[in-house]
Write a protein that holds these residues in place. Sequence first.
Motif, PDB file in Angstrom:
ATOM      1  N   TYR A 152       0.736  -1.258   0.312  1.00 18.08           N
ATOM      2  CA  TYR A 152      -0.161  -0.286   0.436  1.00 18.08           C
ATOM      3  C   TYR A 152       0.380   1.155  -0.191  1.00 18.08           C
ATOM      4  CZ  TYR A 152      -3.870  -3.563   1.470  1.00 18.08           C
ATOM      5  OH  TYR A 152      -4.614  -4.582   1.446  1.00 18.08           O
ATOM      6  N   LYS A 190      -1.816   3.723  -1.364  1.00 19.53           N
ATOM      7  CA  LYS A 190      -3.206   3.898  -2.049  1.00 19.53           C
ATOM      8  C   LYS A 190      -3.769   3.185  -1.024  1.00 19.53           C
ATOM      9  CE  LYS A 190      -1.010   0.171  -4.359  1.00 19.53           C
ATOM     10  NZ  LYS A 190      -0.326  -0.606  -5.977  1.00 19.53           N
ATOM     11  N   LYS A 240       1.084   3.740 -12.909  1.00 21.76           N
ATOM     12  CA  LYS A 240       0.983   2.569 -13.030  1.00 21.76           C
ATOM     13  C   LYS A 240       2.131   1.716 -12.598  1.00 21.76           C
ATOM     14  CE  LYS A 240      -0.059  -1.619 -16.224  1.00 21.76           C
ATOM     15  NZ  LYS A 240      -1.074  -1.732 -17.514  1.00 21.76           N
ATOM     16  N   ASP A 259      -5.234   0.658  -1.979  1.00 26.69           N
ATOM     17  CA  ASP A 259      -5.815  -0.845  -2.664  1.00 26.69           C
ATOM     18  C   ASP A 259      -4.889  -1.446  -3.240  1.00 26.69           C
ATOM     19  OD1 ASP A 259      -7.458  -0.762  -5.622  1.00 26.69           O
ATOM     20  OD2 ASP A 259      -8.808   0.856  -4.081  1.00 26.69           O
ATOM     21  N   TYR A 286      -0.359   9.484 -10.037  1.00 27.97           N
ATOM     22  CA  TYR A 286      -1.115   8.849 -11.210  1.00 27.97           C
ATOM     23  C   TYR A 286       0.297   7.292 -11.102  1.00 27.97           C
ATOM     24  CZ  TYR A 286      -2.506   5.169 -14.586  1.00 27.97           C
ATOM     25  OH  TYR A 286      -2.682   3.906 -15.500  1.00 27.97           O
ATOM     26  N   ILE A 317      -4.991  -2.931  -6.178  1.00 29.49           N
ATOM     27  CA  ILE A 317      -4.913  -3.005  -7.613  1.00 29.49           C
ATOM     28  C   ILE A 317      -5.359  -1.694  -8.146  1.00 29.49           C
ATOM     29  CG2 ILE A 317      -6.317  -4.941  -7.825  1.00 29.49           C
ATOM     30  CD1 ILE A 317      -8.769  -3.841  -7.983  1.00 29.49           C
ATOM     31  N   SER A 318      -5.294  -0.495  -7.018  1.00 24.10           N
ATOM     32  CA  SER A 318      -5.103   1.096  -7.967  1.00 24.10           C
ATOM     33  C   SER A 318      -3.713   1.390  -8.129  1.00 24.10           C
ATOM     34  CB  SER A 318      -5.723   1.693  -6.597  1.00 24.10           C
ATOM     35  OG  SER A 318      -5.757   3.031  -6.870  1.00 24.10           O
ATOM     36  N   ASN A 319      -4.241   2.417  -9.120  1.00 24.93           N
ATOM     37  CA  ASN A 319      -2.850   2.579  -9.650  1.00 24.93           C
ATOM     38  C   ASN A 319      -3.005   4.583  -9.354  1.00 24.93           C
ATOM     39  OD1 ASN A 319      -1.626   0.861 -11.135  1.00 24.93           O
ATOM     40  ND2 ASN A 319      -3.315   1.750 -12.654  1.00 24.93           N
ATOM     41  N   TRP A 320      -3.715   4.615  -8.232  1.00 18.91           N
ATOM     42  CA  TRP A 320      -3.780   6.419  -7.894  1.00 18.91           C
ATOM     43  C   TRP A 320      -3.143   6.228  -5.845  1.00 18.91           C
ATOM     44  CZ3 TRP A 320      -4.283  10.539 -10.059  1.00 18.91           C
ATOM     45  CH2 TRP A 320      -5.241  10.832 -10.845  1.00 18.91           C
ATOM     46  N   PHE A 321      -2.512   7.165  -5.638  1.00 22.15           N
ATOM     47  CA  PHE A 321      -1.856   6.927  -5.054  1.00 22.15           C
ATOM     48  C   PHE A 321      -1.787   8.679  -4.282  1.00 22.15           C
ATOM     49  CE2 PHE A 321       0.496   4.121  -7.068  1.00 22.15           C
ATOM     50  CZ  PHE A 321       1.092   3.150  -5.985  1.00 22.15           C
ATOM     51  N   TYR A 322      -2.735   8.541  -2.711  1.00 20.99           N
ATOM     52  CA  TYR A 322      -2.211   9.997  -1.888  1.00 20.99           C
ATOM     53  C   TYR A 322      -0.736  10.423  -1.595  1.00 20.99           C
ATOM     54  CZ  TYR A 322      -7.353   9.143  -1.475  1.00 20.99           C
ATOM     55  OH  TYR A 322      -8.616   9.055  -1.449  1.00 20.99           O
TER      56      TYR A 322
END
Length: 319
Positions: free
Chosen positions: A79, A116, A167, A118, A165, A120-125
């Motif tokens: 994560y 992130k 990947k 989860d 973002y 599978i997400s490609n977005w991060f705080y």
Amino acid sequence: MKNILFVVVCLVFQYLSAQPDSLFIKTITPKEERPEWLQKSKFSIDLSEVAFVNWNAGGSNSVSALVGFYTEANYRDKYYFWNNNLTSRYGLNSQQGQQIRKTDDLFEINSNLGYKPDIISNWFYSLRLNFRTQFSNGYKYPNTDVPISRFMAPGYMFFGGGMEYGKNIDALSFYFSPLTLKATFVLDEDLANAGAFGVEPAIYDEFGELIRKGERFRREAGILITNSYQMQVVENIGLKHQVNLYTDYINNFGNVDVDWRIDFDFKVNSFVRATLGSHIRYDDDTKTRESTEVEGEFDEAGAKLQWKQFLGVGFAVDF
């Protein structure tokens, strides 16, 4: 000027962000079973030399050297990621009939923390910190009596949070921060009094007596957008790109500061390599000065586009 810069950079930004994943220098799949730290460092020396003996076309003997050190320590789990790096460079040039001149000078620290929700997400705080300054005095050659920059004059620090973002976050990153704090340090009294690098200048009375010293610190808060990626152009030729766009909410909102770097790395073997780099900057707070008809007096000429290009061949050791 600012509108043209903004449009051009955004077009390039959009094109670069659209490059396919197959162009990445490598695909990184983090090990989700356990957290890990990855560390690496690089020491490099680039040299160039020109010598003339009875050369009928003329020319001056010269020797240039650039020493660099880079180190990084990156953490990764399912994560979180936490990327940290330090970059330092210092270059000198000695030319026949001239004093030794500085060609490059950088000390920079970056830290980037992402989370992130989860796997599978490609977005991060994301939270980001950047700090940079230089080691020694800078001059407008051939005048070496009055420095135009010093250690921590200027010094810059950016700190903010937003969404990122990626990947493959180590190869491609798009970052947007709606609130980034920018601090400019000018810790040299003479430069601060002159109002260098956007700080408030000193105030003098009609007789030239100092009433109030110049500010040594400038605060800003604005929007930061960055894009970076790495790709393998062909075998043994790598490309690194990074562009930063920043605009301040209060001081002339919409006037975009640009910092754009492109570096090609040509690998000959495990130790020998060549580097070709380009660095473009536009900072509205960095004003230029032009001489007037009165000796020793200058007029402010406003900010200008800055460009630095480098080509070097040398040795690099990874450890």
